[in-house]
Design an enzyme around this catalytic site. Structure first.
Site, PDB file in Angstrom:
ATOM      1  N   GLY A  12      -4.335  13.779  -0.386  1.00 12.42           N
ATOM      2  CA  GLY A  12      -4.178  13.625   1.290  1.00 12.42           C
ATOM      3  C   GLY A  12      -3.367  14.623   1.785  1.00 12.42           C
ATOM      4  O   GLY A  12      -2.444  15.407   1.354  1.00 12.42           O
ATOM      5  N   ASP A 161       4.224   9.262   0.469  1.00 10.24           N
ATOM      6  CA  ASP A 161       5.084   8.142  -0.385  1.00 10.24           C
ATOM      7  C   ASP A 161       6.458   8.463  -1.094  1.00 10.24           C
ATOM      8  O   ASP A 161       7.066   7.843  -1.434  1.00 10.24           O
ATOM      9  CB  ASP A 161       4.078   7.664  -1.595  1.00 10.24           C
ATOM     10  CG  ASP A 161       2.675   6.987  -1.124  1.00 10.24           C
ATOM     11  OD1 ASP A 161       2.434   7.256   0.214  1.00 10.24           O
ATOM     12  OD2 ASP A 161       2.060   6.819  -1.864  1.00 10.24           O
ATOM     13  N   GLU A 257       1.550  -0.396   1.601  1.00  4.26           N
ATOM     14  CA  GLU A 257       0.453  -0.795   1.433  1.00  4.26           C
ATOM     15  C   GLU A 257       0.019  -1.297  -0.239  1.00  4.26           C
ATOM     16  O   GLU A 257      -0.786  -1.931  -0.512  1.00  4.26           O
ATOM     17  CB  GLU A 257      -0.476   0.237   1.443  1.00  4.26           C
ATOM     18  CG  GLU A 257      -0.294   1.587   0.717  1.00  4.26           C
ATOM     19  CD  GLU A 257      -1.251   2.756   1.149  1.00  4.26           C
ATOM     20  OE1 GLU A 257      -2.060   2.519   2.039  1.00  4.26           O
ATOM     21  OE2 GLU A 257      -0.719   3.814   0.536  1.00  4.26           O
ATOM     22  N   ARG A 309       0.161  10.739   9.364  1.00  4.93           N
ATOM     23  CA  ARG A 309       0.106  11.923   8.609  1.00  4.93           C
ATOM     24  C   ARG A 309      -0.519  13.170   9.262  1.00  4.93           C
ATOM     25  O   ARG A 309      -0.959  14.365   8.875  1.00  4.93           O
ATOM     26  CB  ARG A 309      -0.571  11.762   7.333  1.00  4.93           C
ATOM     27  CG  ARG A 309      -2.242  11.606   7.354  1.00  4.93           C
ATOM     28  CD  ARG A 309      -3.046  11.169   6.144  1.00  4.93           C
ATOM     29  NE  ARG A 309      -2.113  11.816   5.053  1.00  4.93           N
ATOM     30  CZ  ARG A 309      -2.289  11.201   3.721  1.00  4.93           C
ATOM     31  NH1 ARG A 309      -2.631   9.916   3.703  1.00  4.93           N
ATOM     32  NH2 ARG A 309      -1.756  11.691   2.624  1.00  4.93           N
TER      33      ARG A 309
END
Length: 389
Positions: A12, A161, A257, A309
Protein backbone atom coordinates in the site's frame (compact mmCIF):
# COMPACT_ATOMS: atom_id res chain seq x y z
CA UNK A 1 31.99 -0.58 -4.63
CA UNK A 2 28.59 -1.13 -6.20
CA UNK A 3 27.80 1.58 -8.72
CA UNK A 4 24.22 0.78 -9.66
CA UNK A 5 21.29 0.96 -7.25
CA UNK A 6 17.74 -0.21 -7.84
CA UNK A 7 14.87 1.13 -5.75
CA UNK A 8 11.24 0.04 -5.51
CA UNK A 9 8.12 0.46 -3.40
CA UNK A 10 5.66 -2.33 -2.66
CA UNK A 11 2.32 -2.84 -0.95
CA UNK A 12 0.00 0.00 0.00
CA UNK A 13 1.09 3.57 -0.66
CA UNK A 14 1.73 5.98 2.21
CA UNK A 15 2.79 9.63 2.39
CA UNK A 16 6.57 9.89 2.67
CA UNK A 17 7.63 7.30 0.09
CA UNK A 18 8.70 9.91 -2.43
CA UNK A 19 10.78 11.65 0.24
CA UNK A 20 12.75 8.46 0.86
CA UNK A 21 13.26 7.87 -2.86
CA UNK A 22 14.41 11.44 -3.43
CA UNK A 23 16.89 11.24 -0.54
CA UNK A 24 18.41 8.08 -2.01
CA UNK A 25 18.62 9.47 -5.54
CA UNK A 26 20.12 12.87 -4.70
CA UNK A 27 22.67 11.34 -2.34
CA UNK A 28 23.57 8.55 -4.76
CA UNK A 29 24.08 10.91 -7.69
CA UNK A 30 26.55 12.94 -5.62
CA UNK A 31 28.53 9.75 -5.00
CA UNK A 32 28.60 8.75 -8.66
CA UNK A 33 26.01 5.98 -8.58
CA UNK A 34 23.40 5.31 -11.21
CA UNK A 35 19.94 4.81 -9.73
CA UNK A 36 17.16 2.86 -11.40
CA UNK A 37 13.57 3.00 -10.26
CA UNK A 38 11.68 -0.26 -10.60
CA UNK A 39 8.05 0.46 -11.34
CA UNK A 40 5.18 -1.40 -9.67
CA UNK A 41 7.29 -3.03 -6.97
CA UNK A 42 8.15 -6.72 -7.27
CA UNK A 43 5.82 -6.97 -10.25
CA UNK A 44 8.29 -4.88 -12.25
CA UNK A 45 10.91 -7.60 -11.88
CA UNK A 46 8.59 -10.59 -12.20
CA UNK A 47 7.03 -9.24 -15.42
CA UNK A 48 10.29 -8.08 -17.00
CA UNK A 49 10.41 -10.00 -20.29
CA UNK A 50 13.79 -10.23 -22.05
CA UNK A 51 12.10 -11.12 -25.32
CA UNK A 52 9.98 -7.98 -25.18
CA UNK A 53 12.18 -4.82 -24.97
CA UNK A 54 9.18 -2.63 -24.22
CA UNK A 55 8.98 -4.17 -20.74
CA UNK A 56 12.37 -2.64 -19.92
CA UNK A 57 11.15 0.82 -20.85
CA UNK A 58 7.94 0.28 -18.90
CA UNK A 59 9.33 -1.20 -15.69
CA UNK A 60 12.84 0.29 -15.42
CA UNK A 61 13.56 4.01 -15.36
CA UNK A 62 16.84 5.77 -14.67
CA UNK A 63 16.38 8.39 -11.99
CA UNK A 64 18.16 11.74 -12.12
CA UNK A 65 17.83 15.13 -10.47
CA UNK A 66 14.98 16.29 -12.70
CA UNK A 67 13.07 13.04 -12.18
CA UNK A 68 12.89 13.52 -8.43
CA UNK A 69 12.96 17.31 -8.18
CA UNK A 70 9.25 17.72 -7.43
CA UNK A 71 8.26 14.30 -6.11
CA UNK A 72 8.43 15.32 -2.43
CA UNK A 73 5.51 17.69 -2.96
CA UNK A 74 3.00 14.87 -3.34
CA UNK A 75 2.10 11.69 -1.50
CA UNK A 76 1.99 8.15 -2.80
CA UNK A 77 4.83 6.73 -4.85
CA UNK A 78 5.71 7.98 -8.31
CA UNK A 79 7.28 4.55 -8.98
CA UNK A 80 3.85 2.97 -8.41
CA UNK A 81 3.32 -0.20 -6.43
CA UNK A 82 1.74 -3.66 -6.34
CA UNK A 83 1.16 -6.54 -3.96
CA UNK A 84 3.18 -9.05 -5.98
CA UNK A 85 5.04 -11.80 -4.13
CA UNK A 86 7.58 -13.49 -6.48
CA UNK A 87 8.18 -16.35 -4.08
CA UNK A 88 4.49 -17.25 -4.11
CA UNK A 89 2.84 -16.70 -7.49
CA UNK A 90 -0.61 -18.21 -7.99
CA UNK A 91 -1.21 -20.12 -11.20
CA UNK A 92 -3.46 -17.43 -12.65
CA UNK A 93 -0.86 -14.70 -11.93
CA UNK A 94 2.12 -16.29 -13.70
CA UNK A 95 3.28 -14.15 -16.66
CA UNK A 96 2.72 -15.99 -19.96
CA UNK A 97 6.39 -15.91 -20.89
CA UNK A 98 7.37 -17.66 -17.63
CA UNK A 99 5.00 -20.59 -18.04
CA UNK A 100 6.95 -23.73 -18.94
CA UNK A 101 10.23 -21.81 -18.58
CA UNK A 102 13.29 -23.13 -16.78
CA UNK A 103 12.57 -20.67 -13.99
CA UNK A 104 10.16 -21.27 -11.17
CA UNK A 105 9.75 -23.96 -8.54
CA UNK A 106 6.39 -25.47 -7.73
CA UNK A 107 5.71 -25.04 -4.02
CA UNK A 108 2.12 -26.20 -3.87
CA UNK A 109 -0.11 -28.79 -5.47
CA UNK A 110 -2.36 -26.00 -6.73
CA UNK A 111 0.42 -24.80 -9.03
CA UNK A 112 1.73 -21.95 -6.88
CA UNK A 113 5.26 -21.13 -8.03
CA UNK A 114 8.39 -19.56 -6.56
CA UNK A 115 10.11 -17.28 -9.11
CA UNK A 116 12.88 -15.95 -6.85
CA UNK A 117 15.51 -17.28 -9.27
CA UNK A 118 13.97 -15.32 -12.11
CA UNK A 119 13.98 -12.07 -10.12
CA UNK A 120 17.66 -12.62 -9.31
CA UNK A 121 18.35 -13.26 -12.99
CA UNK A 122 16.61 -10.01 -14.01
CA UNK A 123 18.55 -7.98 -11.45
CA UNK A 124 21.80 -9.46 -12.74
CA UNK A 125 21.01 -9.03 -16.42
CA UNK A 126 19.95 -5.39 -16.17
CA UNK A 127 23.02 -4.57 -14.11
CA UNK A 128 21.63 -3.65 -10.71
CA UNK A 129 24.29 -4.18 -8.06
CA UNK A 130 22.23 -3.48 -4.94
CA UNK A 131 18.58 -2.93 -4.16
CA UNK A 132 16.72 -0.63 -1.77
CA UNK A 133 13.16 -1.73 -1.07
CA UNK A 134 10.50 0.32 0.70
CA UNK A 135 7.52 -1.53 2.06
CA UNK A 136 5.71 -3.25 4.89
CA UNK A 137 6.43 -6.69 6.28
CA UNK A 138 5.14 -8.38 3.11
CA UNK A 139 7.41 -6.48 0.71
CA UNK A 140 10.30 -6.70 3.16
CA UNK A 141 9.84 -10.44 3.66
CA UNK A 142 10.81 -11.00 0.01
CA UNK A 143 13.66 -8.53 0.47
CA UNK A 144 14.91 -10.77 3.27
CA UNK A 145 14.61 -13.76 0.92
CA UNK A 146 16.79 -12.04 -1.71
CA UNK A 147 19.38 -11.22 0.95
CA UNK A 148 19.35 -14.86 2.02
CA UNK A 149 20.01 -15.81 -1.61
CA UNK A 150 23.07 -13.56 -1.61
CA UNK A 151 21.78 -10.40 -3.30
CA UNK A 152 22.59 -7.07 -1.56
CA UNK A 153 19.33 -5.59 -0.26
CA UNK A 154 18.55 -2.75 2.14
CA UNK A 155 15.03 -2.29 3.53
CA UNK A 156 13.06 0.81 4.50
CA UNK A 157 9.88 0.24 6.57
CA UNK A 158 6.59 1.89 5.71
CA UNK A 159 3.04 1.22 6.82
CA UNK A 160 0.14 3.17 8.27
CA UNK A 161 -0.31 0.37 10.83
CA UNK A 162 3.22 0.93 12.20
CA UNK A 163 3.57 -2.83 12.52
CA UNK A 164 6.90 -3.77 10.89
CA UNK A 165 8.82 -5.88 13.39
CA UNK A 166 12.24 -4.49 14.33
CA UNK A 167 11.44 -0.76 14.25
CA UNK A 168 9.42 1.49 16.52
CA UNK A 169 8.33 3.67 13.61
CA UNK A 170 7.37 3.24 9.95
CA UNK A 171 6.94 5.91 7.27
CA UNK A 172 3.27 6.89 6.99
CA UNK A 173 2.15 6.39 10.58
CA UNK A 174 2.28 10.01 11.72
CA UNK A 175 0.38 11.27 8.69
CA UNK A 176 -2.28 8.59 9.18
CA UNK A 177 -2.80 9.60 12.80
CA UNK A 178 -2.75 13.33 12.00
CA UNK A 179 -5.37 12.93 9.27
CA UNK A 180 -7.51 10.64 11.42
CA UNK A 181 -7.53 13.08 14.34
CA UNK A 182 -8.47 15.97 12.06
CA UNK A 183 -11.25 14.01 10.34
CA UNK A 184 -12.69 12.80 13.65
CA UNK A 185 -12.63 16.35 14.97
CA UNK A 186 -14.59 17.44 11.90
CA UNK A 187 -16.94 14.47 12.16
CA UNK A 188 -18.02 15.56 15.62
CA UNK A 189 -20.06 18.28 13.90
CA UNK A 190 -22.41 15.76 12.30
CA UNK A 191 -22.39 13.20 15.11
CA UNK A 192 -23.18 15.92 17.62
CA UNK A 193 -25.81 17.61 15.45
CA UNK A 194 -27.73 14.34 15.15
CA UNK A 195 -27.00 13.21 18.74
CA UNK A 196 -25.69 9.84 17.66
CA UNK A 197 -22.92 7.39 18.46
CA UNK A 198 -20.11 7.72 15.93
CA UNK A 199 -18.04 4.67 14.94
CA UNK A 200 -14.78 5.35 13.09
CA UNK A 201 -12.90 2.42 11.56
CA UNK A 202 -9.15 2.78 11.02
CA UNK A 203 -6.24 0.76 9.65
CA UNK A 204 -4.67 -2.00 11.73
CA UNK A 205 -4.53 -5.72 10.88
CA UNK A 206 -2.32 -6.99 13.71
CA UNK A 207 -1.42 -3.79 15.50
CA UNK A 208 -4.01 -1.43 16.97
CA UNK A 209 -1.66 1.54 17.30
CA UNK A 210 -3.48 3.67 14.73
CA UNK A 211 -6.76 3.31 16.62
CA UNK A 212 -5.08 3.66 20.02
CA UNK A 213 -3.01 6.78 19.32
CA UNK A 214 -5.76 8.44 17.28
CA UNK A 215 -8.24 7.81 20.10
CA UNK A 216 -5.84 9.29 22.63
CA UNK A 217 -5.12 12.45 20.62
CA UNK A 218 -8.71 13.00 19.44
CA UNK A 219 -10.14 12.37 22.94
CA UNK A 220 -12.74 9.91 21.71
CA UNK A 221 -14.83 8.03 24.24
CA UNK A 222 -13.77 4.44 23.49
CA UNK A 223 -11.13 2.70 21.37
CA UNK A 224 -11.19 -0.89 20.16
CA UNK A 225 -7.86 -2.35 19.01
CA UNK A 226 -6.74 -5.45 17.13
CA UNK A 227 -4.96 -6.98 20.11
CA UNK A 228 -7.94 -7.15 22.48
CA UNK A 229 -11.20 -8.95 21.54
CA UNK A 230 -14.18 -7.03 22.89
CA UNK A 231 -17.63 -7.68 24.28
CA UNK A 232 -20.25 -6.04 22.07
CA UNK A 233 -22.86 -5.56 24.80
CA UNK A 234 -20.29 -4.09 27.15
CA UNK A 235 -19.07 -1.66 24.49
CA UNK A 236 -22.62 -0.61 23.64
CA UNK A 237 -23.38 0.02 27.31
CA UNK A 238 -20.25 2.15 27.71
CA UNK A 239 -21.08 4.28 24.67
CA UNK A 240 -24.68 4.89 25.74
CA UNK A 241 -23.41 6.10 29.11
CA UNK A 242 -20.73 8.23 27.39
CA UNK A 243 -23.44 9.79 25.26
CA UNK A 244 -25.64 10.47 28.29
CA UNK A 245 -22.80 12.18 30.18
CA UNK A 246 -21.92 14.42 27.23
CA UNK A 247 -23.76 17.75 27.38
CA UNK A 248 -23.98 17.62 23.56
CA UNK A 249 -25.57 14.16 23.82
CA UNK A 250 -23.27 12.16 21.53
CA UNK A 251 -20.36 9.72 21.78
CA UNK A 252 -17.62 8.66 19.39
CA UNK A 253 -15.24 5.70 19.19
CA UNK A 254 -12.45 4.27 17.03
CA UNK A 255 -11.86 0.67 15.99
CA UNK A 256 -9.01 -1.12 14.21
CA UNK A 257 -10.04 -2.94 11.06
CA UNK A 258 -8.47 -6.11 12.49
CA UNK A 259 -10.42 -6.00 15.76
CA UNK A 260 -12.61 -8.95 16.71
CA UNK A 261 -15.71 -9.50 18.82
CA UNK A 262 -15.22 -12.05 21.60
CA UNK A 263 -15.88 -15.51 20.19
CA UNK A 264 -16.02 -14.37 16.57
CA UNK A 265 -13.60 -14.40 13.64
CA UNK A 266 -11.87 -11.40 12.08
CA UNK A 267 -13.99 -9.59 9.46
CA UNK A 268 -12.43 -10.04 6.03
CA UNK A 269 -13.58 -10.75 2.50
CA UNK A 270 -12.49 -11.68 -1.01
CA UNK A 271 -9.63 -13.86 -2.22
CA UNK A 272 -6.32 -13.92 -0.36
CA UNK A 273 -3.61 -11.86 -2.03
CA UNK A 274 -0.10 -13.06 -2.90
CA UNK A 275 0.92 -12.76 0.75
CA UNK A 276 -2.08 -14.72 2.06
CA UNK A 277 -4.11 -11.71 3.25
CA UNK A 278 -7.80 -11.27 2.56
CA UNK A 279 -9.25 -7.76 2.45
CA UNK A 280 -10.00 -6.41 5.90
CA UNK A 281 -12.81 -4.05 6.75
CA UNK A 282 -16.36 -3.98 8.01
CA UNK A 283 -15.99 -4.46 11.76
CA UNK A 284 -17.00 -0.82 12.24
CA UNK A 285 -20.18 -1.36 10.27
CA UNK A 286 -20.99 -4.42 12.38
CA UNK A 287 -20.40 -2.47 15.59
CA UNK A 288 -22.57 0.38 14.34
CA UNK A 289 -25.46 -1.96 13.48
CA UNK A 290 -25.16 -3.93 16.70
CA UNK A 291 -25.13 -0.81 18.88
CA UNK A 292 -28.32 0.36 17.21
CA UNK A 293 -29.94 -3.05 17.70
CA UNK A 294 -28.85 -3.44 21.32
CA UNK A 295 -29.51 0.10 22.54
CA UNK A 296 -32.03 1.46 20.04
CA UNK A 297 -29.66 4.42 19.57
CA UNK A 298 -28.90 5.85 16.15
CA UNK A 299 -25.32 5.56 14.99
CA UNK A 300 -23.03 7.09 12.37
CA UNK A 301 -20.37 4.87 10.78
CA UNK A 302 -17.31 6.16 8.92
CA UNK A 303 -14.47 4.07 7.57
CA UNK A 304 -11.32 6.18 7.14
CA UNK A 305 -9.46 4.19 4.50
CA UNK A 306 -7.71 5.53 1.44
CA UNK A 307 -8.40 9.15 2.36
CA UNK A 308 -5.88 9.07 5.22
CA UNK A 309 -3.14 7.56 3.05
CA UNK A 310 -3.63 10.11 0.26
CA UNK A 311 -1.91 13.47 -0.17
CA UNK A 312 1.46 14.78 1.04
CA UNK A 313 3.28 13.68 4.17
CA UNK A 314 3.24 15.63 7.40
CA UNK A 315 6.49 17.06 8.78
CA UNK A 316 7.42 13.95 10.78
CA UNK A 317 6.97 11.58 7.86
CA UNK A 318 8.94 13.97 5.67
CA UNK A 319 11.78 13.85 8.20
CA UNK A 320 11.68 10.08 8.66
CA UNK A 321 11.38 9.45 4.92
CA UNK A 322 14.46 11.58 4.25
CA UNK A 323 16.38 10.02 7.14
CA UNK A 324 15.59 6.42 6.17
CA UNK A 325 16.62 7.17 2.57
CA UNK A 326 19.90 8.62 3.83
CA UNK A 327 20.54 5.61 6.07
CA UNK A 328 19.80 3.15 3.25
CA UNK A 329 22.21 4.90 0.89
CA UNK A 330 24.97 4.95 3.52
CA UNK A 331 24.51 1.21 4.02
CA UNK A 332 24.89 0.68 0.28
CA UNK A 333 28.05 2.80 0.26
CA UNK A 334 29.53 0.65 3.04
CA UNK A 335 28.46 -2.60 1.32
CA UNK A 336 26.55 -3.35 4.53
CA UNK A 337 23.54 -5.12 3.09
CA UNK A 338 20.84 -7.21 4.72
CA UNK A 339 19.85 -4.34 7.01
CA UNK A 340 16.63 -2.47 7.74
CA UNK A 341 16.60 1.26 8.47
CA UNK A 342 14.86 1.62 11.81
CA UNK A 343 14.04 3.75 14.83
CA UNK A 344 14.52 2.27 18.28
CA UNK A 345 14.32 4.10 21.60
CA UNK A 346 13.87 7.37 19.71
CA UNK A 347 17.08 7.04 17.70
CA UNK A 348 17.80 6.13 14.09
CA UNK A 349 19.54 2.79 13.79
CA UNK A 350 19.63 -0.38 11.71
CA UNK A 351 18.55 -3.95 12.42
CA UNK A 352 19.00 -7.20 10.48
CA UNK A 353 16.55 -7.42 7.58
CA UNK A 354 15.53 -10.87 8.77
CA UNK A 355 13.93 -9.14 11.76
CA UNK A 356 10.82 -8.44 9.70
CA UNK A 357 10.01 -12.14 9.41
CA UNK A 358 10.96 -13.06 12.98
CA UNK A 359 7.76 -11.87 14.61
CA UNK A 360 4.72 -9.61 14.61
CA UNK A 361 4.65 -6.14 16.11
CA UNK A 362 1.76 -5.21 18.39
CA UNK A 363 0.67 -2.23 20.45
CA UNK A 364 1.91 -2.25 24.05
CA UNK A 365 -1.44 -3.10 25.58
CA UNK A 366 -0.26 -3.42 29.18
CA UNK A 367 1.35 0.03 29.16
CA UNK A 368 -1.11 2.06 27.12
CA UNK A 369 -4.55 0.44 27.02
CA UNK A 370 -7.34 -0.23 29.51
CA UNK A 371 -8.62 -3.67 28.45
CA UNK A 372 -11.60 -3.55 30.78
CA UNK A 373 -12.93 -0.13 29.79
CA UNK A 374 -11.76 0.04 26.16
CA UNK A 375 -9.83 3.29 26.06
CA UNK A 376 -6.21 4.52 26.07
CA UNK A 377 -4.51 4.84 29.43
CA UNK A 378 -1.38 6.93 29.86
CA UNK A 379 -0.77 7.87 33.47
CA UNK A 380 2.52 9.59 32.67
CA UNK A 381 4.38 10.39 29.48
CA UNK A 382 7.71 10.76 31.28
CA UNK A 383 10.23 8.21 30.03
CA UNK A 384 8.01 6.93 27.21
CA UNK A 385 8.75 7.16 23.46
CA UNK A 386 7.16 10.04 21.54
CA UNK A 387 4.57 7.78 19.87
CA UNK A 388 4.12 5.44 22.84
CA UNK A 389 5.51 2.62 20.69
Amino acid sequence: MAKSIGILTGGGDVPGLNLAIKAVVLGALEEGYKVYGIRRGWRGLLHYDFSEPSTHDYYIMELDFNTVRKVDRTGGTFLHTSRTNPQRVNQNAIPDFLENSKFGKKINKDGTMDYTDYVLNVLSEIGIDSLITIGGDDTLSFSARLHKEGFPVIGIPKTMDNDVFGTDYCIGFSTAVTRSVNLITDMRTSVGSHERIGVVELFGRNSGETSLITALLAHVDRAIISEVPFDMNKLASFLVEDKRRNSSNYAIMTVSEGATVLGREIVESGQADAFGHKKLGGIGQIISSEIKRITNTNTMYQRLGYVIRSGPADSLDRMVGMAFGNIALNLVKKNDSGKLAAIQDGKYTTVPLESVVSGKRYADVDSYYDKENYFPKVKTFLGHPIFLT
